[in-house]
Design a protein around this motif. Sequence first.
Motif, mmCIF file in Angstrom:
data_model
loop_
_atom_site.group_PDB
_atom_site.id
_atom_site.type_symbol
_atom_site.label_atom_id
_atom_site.label_comp_id
_atom_site.label_asym_id
_atom_site.label_seq_id
_atom_site.Cartn_x
_atom_site.Cartn_y
_atom_site.Cartn_z
ATOM 1 N N GLU A 85 0.826 -1.213 0.000
ATOM 2 C CA GLU A 85 0.000 0.000 0.000
ATOM 3 C C GLU A 85 0.856 1.257 0.000
ATOM 4 O OE1 GLU A 85 -3.244 0.434 -0.551
ATOM 5 O OE2 GLU A 85 -3.129 -1.727 -0.948
ATOM 6 N N ASN A 86 1.912 1.257 0.788
ATOM 7 C CA ASN A 86 2.811 2.411 0.818
ATOM 8 C C ASN A 86 3.457 2.625 -0.547
ATOM 9 O OD1 ASN A 86 4.219 4.580 2.193
ATOM 10 N ND2 ASN A 86 6.036 3.294 1.992
ATOM 11 N N ALA A 87 3.901 1.541 -1.177
ATOM 12 C CA ALA A 87 4.531 1.646 -2.507
ATOM 13 C C ALA A 87 3.528 2.177 -3.528
ATOM 14 C CB ALA A 87 5.069 0.291 -2.942
ATOM 15 N N ARG A 88 2.287 1.786 -3.417
ATOM 16 C CA ARG A 88 1.269 2.289 -4.350
ATOM 17 C C ARG A 88 1.071 3.787 -4.183
ATOM 18 N NH1 ARG A 88 -2.891 -2.879 -4.023
ATOM 19 N NH2 ARG A 88 -1.567 -4.217 -5.315
ATOM 20 N N ARG A 89 1.103 4.267 -2.939
ATOM 21 C CA ARG A 89 0.999 5.713 -2.700
ATOM 22 C C ARG A 89 2.218 6.440 -3.278
ATOM 23 N NH1 ARG A 89 -1.184 3.854 2.193
ATOM 24 N NH2 ARG A 89 0.821 4.002 3.244
ATOM 25 N N VAL A 90 3.392 5.860 -3.089
ATOM 26 C CA VAL A 90 4.622 6.457 -3.629
ATOM 27 C C VAL A 90 4.541 6.496 -5.156
ATOM 28 C CG1 VAL A 90 7.124 6.163 -3.873
ATOM 29 C CG2 VAL A 90 6.043 5.855 -1.640
ATOM 30 N N MET A 91 4.024 5.432 -5.770
ATOM 31 C CA MET A 91 3.898 5.375 -7.232
ATOM 32 C C MET A 91 2.969 6.477 -7.742
ATOM 33 S SD MET A 91 5.741 3.096 -8.744
ATOM 34 C CE MET A 91 4.891 3.037 -10.299
ATOM 35 N N VAL A 92 1.898 6.747 -7.035
ATOM 36 C CA VAL A 92 0.985 7.828 -7.426
ATOM 37 C C VAL A 92 1.749 9.152 -7.424
ATOM 38 C CG1 VAL A 92 -1.034 9.168 -6.682
ATOM 39 C CG2 VAL A 92 -1.132 6.666 -6.716
ATOM 40 N N ARG A 93 2.544 9.384 -6.388
ATOM 41 C CA ARG A 93 3.328 10.625 -6.292
ATOM 42 C C ARG A 93 4.382 10.695 -7.402
ATOM 43 N NH1 ARG A 93 5.800 10.179 -1.425
ATOM 44 N NH2 ARG A 93 7.844 9.862 -2.314
ATOM 45 N N ILE A 94 5.090 9.606 -7.634
ATOM 46 C CA ILE A 94 6.121 9.584 -8.679
ATOM 47 C C ILE A 94 5.499 9.841 -10.046
ATOM 48 C CG2 ILE A 94 7.715 8.072 -9.951
ATOM 49 C CD1 ILE A 94 8.400 6.769 -7.231
ATOM 50 N N ASN A 95 4.384 9.181 -10.332
ATOM 51 C CA ASN A 95 3.716 9.370 -11.626
ATOM 52 C C ASN A 95 3.234 10.803 -11.805
ATOM 53 O OD1 ASN A 95 4.189 6.725 -12.418
ATOM 54 N ND2 ASN A 95 2.235 5.991 -11.626
ATOM 55 N N ALA A 96 2.721 11.407 -10.736
ATOM 56 C CA ALA A 96 2.266 12.803 -10.809
ATOM 57 C C ALA A 96 3.460 13.733 -11.080
ATOM 58 C CB ALA A 96 1.567 13.197 -9.514
ATOM 59 N N GLN A 97 4.586 13.463 -10.442
ATOM 60 C CA GLN A 97 5.789 14.278 -10.673
ATOM 61 C C GLN A 97 6.269 14.144 -12.113
ATOM 62 O OE1 GLN A 97 8.332 12.681 -7.628
ATOM 63 N NE2 GLN A 97 7.670 14.187 -6.101
ATOM 64 N N MET A 98 6.219 12.933 -12.639
ATOM 65 C CA MET A 98 6.643 12.715 -14.028
ATOM 66 C C MET A 98 5.736 13.477 -14.997
ATOM 67 S SD MET A 98 7.637 8.652 -14.049
ATOM 68 C CE MET A 98 7.689 8.595 -15.830
ATOM 69 N N LYS A 99 4.423 13.418 -14.753
ATOM 70 C CA LYS A 99 3.485 14.136 -15.619
ATOM 71 C C LYS A 99 3.704 15.639 -15.540
ATOM 72 C CE LYS A 99 -0.136 10.675 -15.742
ATOM 73 N NZ LYS A 99 -1.484 10.309 -15.341
ATOM 74 N N GLU A 100 3.984 16.134 -14.358
ATOM 75 C CA GLU A 100 4.239 17.572 -14.186
ATOM 76 C C GLU A 100 5.501 17.989 -14.935
ATOM 77 O OE1 GLU A 100 4.100 21.485 -13.309
ATOM 78 O OE2 GLU A 100 2.503 20.004 -13.161
ATOM 79 N N ARG A 101 6.558 17.183 -14.837
ATOM 80 C CA ARG A 101 7.790 17.500 -15.576
ATOM 81 C C ARG A 101 7.542 17.482 -17.085
ATOM 82 N NH1 ARG A 101 10.529 14.547 -11.320
ATOM 83 N NH2 ARG A 101 10.253 12.635 -12.476
ATOM 84 N N GLN A 102 6.763 16.526 -17.559
ATOM 85 C CA GLN A 102 6.449 16.451 -18.991
ATOM 86 C C GLN A 102 5.641 17.669 -19.424
ATOM 87 O OE1 GLN A 102 4.487 12.663 -19.170
ATOM 88 N NE2 GLN A 102 6.402 11.512 -19.330
ATOM 89 N N ARG A 103 4.671 18.073 -18.604
ATOM 90 C CA ARG A 103 3.848 19.243 -18.919
ATOM 91 C C ARG A 103 4.710 20.498 -18.974
ATOM 92 N NH1 ARG A 103 2.267 23.439 -16.755
ATOM 93 N NH2 ARG A 103 2.953 22.912 -14.676
ATOM 94 N N ALA A 104 5.588 20.651 -17.982
ATOM 95 C CA ALA A 104 6.465 21.825 -17.936
ATOM 96 C C ALA A 104 7.384 21.855 -19.153
ATOM 97 C CB ALA A 104 7.280 21.825 -16.644
#
Length: 140
Positions: A85-104
Motif C-alpha cells: 500500500e505504501n509503494a502504491r501511494r509512492v507510485m501515485v506521487r512519482i507518476n504525478a511528478q513525471m506528468k508535471e515534468r512532462q507538462r512543464a
Amino acid sequence: MQTLAALAELYPACFVADKSRPHRPLKRGIHRDLTDRGILRPEECPLVFRLYTMRRQYQKALAAGGPRVDLDGNMDGEVTAEEIENARRVMVRINAQMKERQRAAREQGAPKAPPSEAPRRLGLSDLQRAAIERRNGGAP
C-alpha cells in the motif's frame, strides 16, 4: 551513481544498474550484509538505499508484492500488505511528478538542438554547380 552500478555488477541477481529496467524487492536488512562483507560503509547505506529504493521500478516491484531477494537472488522474506500500500501511494506521487515534468517541458518547448558540427550534405544543385566550376577552371 557509481555505487549502484558497482552493486549491480557485483550482485546482478539482486541489484539493477539501469533504473528503467525491472527491479526486485530487496531483503530486509540487506545493508547489513553489504557492510559485513566490507562492500559499503555504514554511513554510505542511507543514501545508496534511498536512491535505489525510490526508483520508480523498485516501487513498482514493491507495489506488486511477492518475494524479497538476498544478494545472491535467493528468496528471503515477502513484501507485506502495508509495504504494498505504501509503494502504491509512492507510485501515485512519482507518476504525478513525471506528468508535471512532462507538462512543464511541453510548455517551455522542446530544447533547441545545438548546431550540427557535421558538414552539410550536398544536394543535386550543389553537385551540378561544382561540376560546372571544374569544367570552367574554377569560375562559376
